[in-house]
Design an enzyme around this catalytic site. Structure first.
Site, short mmCIF file in Angstrom:
data_model
loop_
_atom_site.label_atom_id
_atom_site.label_comp_id
_atom_site.label_asym_id
_atom_site.label_seq_id
_atom_site.Cartn_x
_atom_site.Cartn_y
_atom_site.Cartn_z
N CYS A 1 -7.13 7.06 -2.62
CA CYS A 1 -7.52 8.26 -3.40
C CYS A 1 -6.38 8.80 -4.25
CB CYS A 1 -8.06 9.33 -2.47
SG CYS A 1 -6.98 9.76 -1.08
N ASP A 24 -13.60 12.92 -8.35
CA ASP A 24 -13.45 12.61 -6.93
C ASP A 24 -13.83 11.15 -6.71
OD1 ASP A 24 -13.56 12.43 -4.12
OD2 ASP A 24 -14.20 14.52 -3.94
N HIS A 30 -7.55 13.50 1.93
CA HIS A 30 -8.17 13.03 0.68
C HIS A 30 -7.62 13.79 -0.52
CE1 HIS A 30 -11.01 11.14 -1.94
NE2 HIS A 30 -11.65 12.26 -2.22
#
Length: 231
Positions: free
Chosen positions: A170, A123, A106
């Protein structure tokens, strides 16, 4: 013995080397690796030129976060001249194994803005990278001021950061948010130190815009490859 065709170098740009495998990553719905993000971070300053902005490559951000020796960290950070920068953007990776290249699963983004003396963590997966982002913040926070005279920077986990709709975009969110922040920094005239770039990120970093970035970056890579061939 010849290497795999996927290891063939296709582009060298500002010390960033892309392999043919990286095009496969961009073409498919895959998790982005360090090289693709580093290429984009190296390219962005040409779009939003600013002497007081620094986009830190993934490998350097990771090393800062994991460096076990304080003196070695100091010697490594000083050449970055962080105290001269108004805006510093770090990619954050959740890799726990310092011996594993391109590990982790991630990406997120940590941005420091000097006028607010604040680190902001973006995030795209519900704060999944909160722990590594705070680890990076703690490692680098003391180096942001002038000779240690500045007050300790604060840390904000921005809860309204745009969220990804799958398990692999991501890295694209990191690049999309970095682009918005750089544009905001260069072009914004009336700065609200409470809202910063947040309204721009919410408006511009949509799932559709992020999905389109794969094609945009592929086009960029081909453009840079053509420029290399013609130089």
């Amino acid at each position: 013995m010849k290497g795999s065709p996927s290891d063939e170098m296709i582009l060298s740009y500002n010390d960033v080397v892309l392999r043919r495998y990286d095009l496969t990553i961009l073409n498919g719905p895959f998790y982005l690796n360090d090289r693709v993000i580093e290429l984009y971070f190296s390219y962005l300053p040409s779009c939003y030129p600013s002497q007081d902005t620094l986009l830190v490559p993934p490998s350097i951000a990771f090393w800062i976060m994991k460096c076990p020796v304080a003196e070695a960290l100091k010697d490594f950070i000083e050449p970055l001249h962080l105290s001269d920068k108004e805006l510093v953007i770090f990619p954050v990776n959740d890799n726990e194994d310092v011996g594993k290249a391109e590990g982790g699963s991630h990406w997120s983004l940590l941005a420091y803005y000097r006028r607010a003396n604040k680190f902001v963590h973006h995030d795209s997966c519900r704060g999944m990278n909160s722990a590594p982002a705070k680890q990076l913040y703690r490692a680098v926070g003391g180096y942001m001021g002038q000779c240690g005279s500045a007050s300790e920077p604060s840390f904000l986990e921005w809860a309204d950061s745009p969220q990804q709709e799958n398990g692999y975009d991501c890295g694209l969110y990191v690049m999309a948010i970095a682009r918005v922040i750089c544009n905001w920094h260069v072009n914004c005239k009336n700065i609200d130190l409470t809202e910063l770039w947040f309204p721009d990120v919410k408006e511009q970093v949509t799932p559709i815009a992020v999905a389109e970035m794969r094609g945009e970056i592929l086009t960029l890579v081909k453009k840079l490859m053509a420029a290399n061939q013609n130089s």
